[in-house]
Design an enzyme around this catalytic site. Structure first.
Site, PDB file in Angstrom:
ATOM      1  N   GLY A 199       0.842  -1.185   0.000  1.00 57.06           N
ATOM      2  CA  GLY A 199       0.000   0.000   0.000  1.00 57.06           C
ATOM      3  C   GLY A 199       0.875   1.231   0.000  1.00 57.06           C
ATOM      4  N   LEU A 239       1.218   3.053   3.358  1.00 59.82           N
ATOM      5  CA  LEU A 239       1.873   2.156   4.314  1.00 59.82           C
ATOM      6  C   LEU A 239       3.374   2.127   4.052  1.00 59.82           C
ATOM      7  CD1 LEU A 239       2.967  -1.004   4.885  1.00 59.82           C
ATOM      8  CD2 LEU A 239       1.749   0.278   6.658  1.00 59.82           C
ATOM      9  N   ASP A 251       6.872   6.796  -2.842  1.00 56.40           N
ATOM     10  CA  ASP A 251       6.518   6.631  -1.428  1.00 56.40           C
ATOM     11  C   ASP A 251       7.716   6.904  -0.527  1.00 56.40           C
ATOM     12  OD1 ASP A 251       4.181   5.699  -2.604  1.00 56.40           O
ATOM     13  OD2 ASP A 251       4.711   3.598  -2.326  1.00 56.40           O
ATOM     14  N   TRP A 281      -9.057  -6.971  -6.022  1.00 55.72           N
ATOM     15  CA  TRP A 281     -10.297  -7.373  -5.373  1.00 55.72           C
ATOM     16  C   TRP A 281     -10.374  -6.564  -4.078  1.00 55.72           C
ATOM     17  CZ3 TRP A 281      -6.893 -10.548  -7.807  1.00 55.72           C
ATOM     18  CH2 TRP A 281      -7.383 -11.365  -8.841  1.00 55.72           C
ATOM     19  N   ARG A 282     -11.084  -5.434  -4.124  1.00 59.30           N
ATOM     20  CA  ARG A 282     -11.041  -4.534  -2.962  1.00 59.30           C
ATOM     21  C   ARG A 282     -12.360  -3.825  -2.711  1.00 59.30           C
ATOM     22  NH1 ARG A 282      -7.273   0.389  -5.147  1.00 59.30           N
ATOM     23  NH2 ARG A 282      -7.077   0.788  -2.913  1.00 59.30           N
ATOM     24  N   ALA A 336       9.221   4.193  -5.247  1.00 61.47           N
ATOM     25  CA  ALA A 336      10.146   5.324  -5.393  1.00 61.47           C
ATOM     26  C   ALA A 336       9.504   6.602  -4.863  1.00 61.47           C
ATOM     27  CB  ALA A 336      10.549   5.485  -6.856  1.00 61.47           C
TER      28      ALA A 336
END
Length: 322
Positions: free
Chosen positions: A36, A39, A263, A107-108, A261
């Site tokens: 994520g 995250l 993040d 799938w979210r 990169a």
């Protein structure tokens, strides 16, 4: 100690193992991990010795338990993680073709994180934003909430800013997360208007505003502090009264994987600003960490590969906005 609230979603990741799929057949072997964007930023912030909490919703399942344990092991705070009985985290799968090009499947739609803005705990969670020095989220974060959820989040951020909290918005844009680009443009405009610092790139903005020049794209963002990453390893940094060009140092190792990169750049930039560095120094720190991260596979590099810690000037005392 300065503190950051990172808001977003972490999903279960299935990555195709090398040689895992047989020619002409479905299936194959996959390795399981977690991923994520916000995250990733939270983990790198913690490694840079910033006190950080991750704000999200998870289920009460074993995979959610594993996520919590992994975040705690990285010193990412989990006290603001809401657990929803009967729910699960989202899932995505990465397939790689013979040329190394990646394709993502998600799938979210019923993931726990999507409900974060409409839970009994939401008011308490949003009120806690006032206790942080920085609230950080991305466009991916905003894409998982509905319009009323986004409005609720923006209202809480505005209240927190009155007490001196700074809002950092990362434009990490993924078209699949939005019903259409007009909705995305409207939400981006609201985030730009509320932000103290915007971290963006030509890749993100040209997807929303095709064929515009760098100057035109930057003019869309009224925030006082803007970091605009170009396609080449260069950032344009706009602060009140000046615009600076900040170049990354030449690479000395081969690029292996560009995942995270942006993040990691965000984490190093925020950590440096909190530690008292000026924006140019912070952008240089961002480029240094991002240049290191892309030399390793995956979003999170081994702990031993992190750069040596650098001393910064003490951060200024937080003051409320007049």
């Amino acid at each position: 100690m300065a503190s950051v609230a990172c808001i977003g979603e972490c999903m279960v990741e299935l990555r195709q193992a090398q040689g895992g799929a047989s020619a002409g057949q479905g299936g194959g072997l996959y390795s399981r991990g977690f991923g994520g964007d916000t995250l990733n930023t939270a983990v790198y912030l913690a490694r840079l010795e910033v006190k950080v909490d991750y704000l999200t919703a998870l289920g009460d399942d074993a995979l959610s338990d594993e996520m919590i344990a992994a975040w705690n092991a990285e010193n990412v705070g989990t006290r603001r993680v809401v657990r929803i009985p009967g729910k699960l985290p989202g899932l995505y799968m990465i397939q790689t073709d013979a040329k190394g090009e990646r394709q993502f499947f998600h799938w979210r739609d019923s993931a726990a994180a999507r409900q974060l803005m409409c839970l009994p705990e939401t008011d308490e969670l949003l009120n806690s934003l006032m206790s942080y020095d920085i609230v950080y989220l991305s466009a991916i974060t905003l894409s998982i909430y509905d319009a009323s959820g986004r409005d609720r989040l923006f209202a809480a951020i505005k209240r927190a800013r009155l007490l001196g909290t700074r809002f950092v918005f990362d434009t990490n844009f993924r078209a699949r997360g939005w019903p259409d680009r007009d909705v995305a443009r409207e939400v981006f405009a609201a985030a730009f208007a509320a932000a103290d610092i915007v971290l963006t790139s030509t890749e993100d903005l040209l997807a929303l505003y095709p064929a515009e020049s760098n100057d035109q794209l930057m003019a869309r963002i009224p925030t006082p502090e803007l970091v605009f990453r170009l396609a080449e390893p260069v950032s344009l940094l706009r602060v009140p009264g000046a615009t600076h060009e900040v170049r990354a140092e030449p690479m000395t190792k081969p690029v292996v994987d560009t995942t995270a990169a942006g993040d990691s750049f965000a984490a190093a930039y925020i950590a440096a600003r909190l530690a008292g560095s000026d924006p140019v120094e912070a952008a240089q720190a961002g480029h240094r960490l991002a240049s290191l991260v892309i030399c390793y596979p995956g979003a999170i590099i081994p702990g031993y590969a992190m750069p040596p810690k650098k001393r910064h000037r003490p951060a200024a005392t937080r003051q409320a906005t007049k």
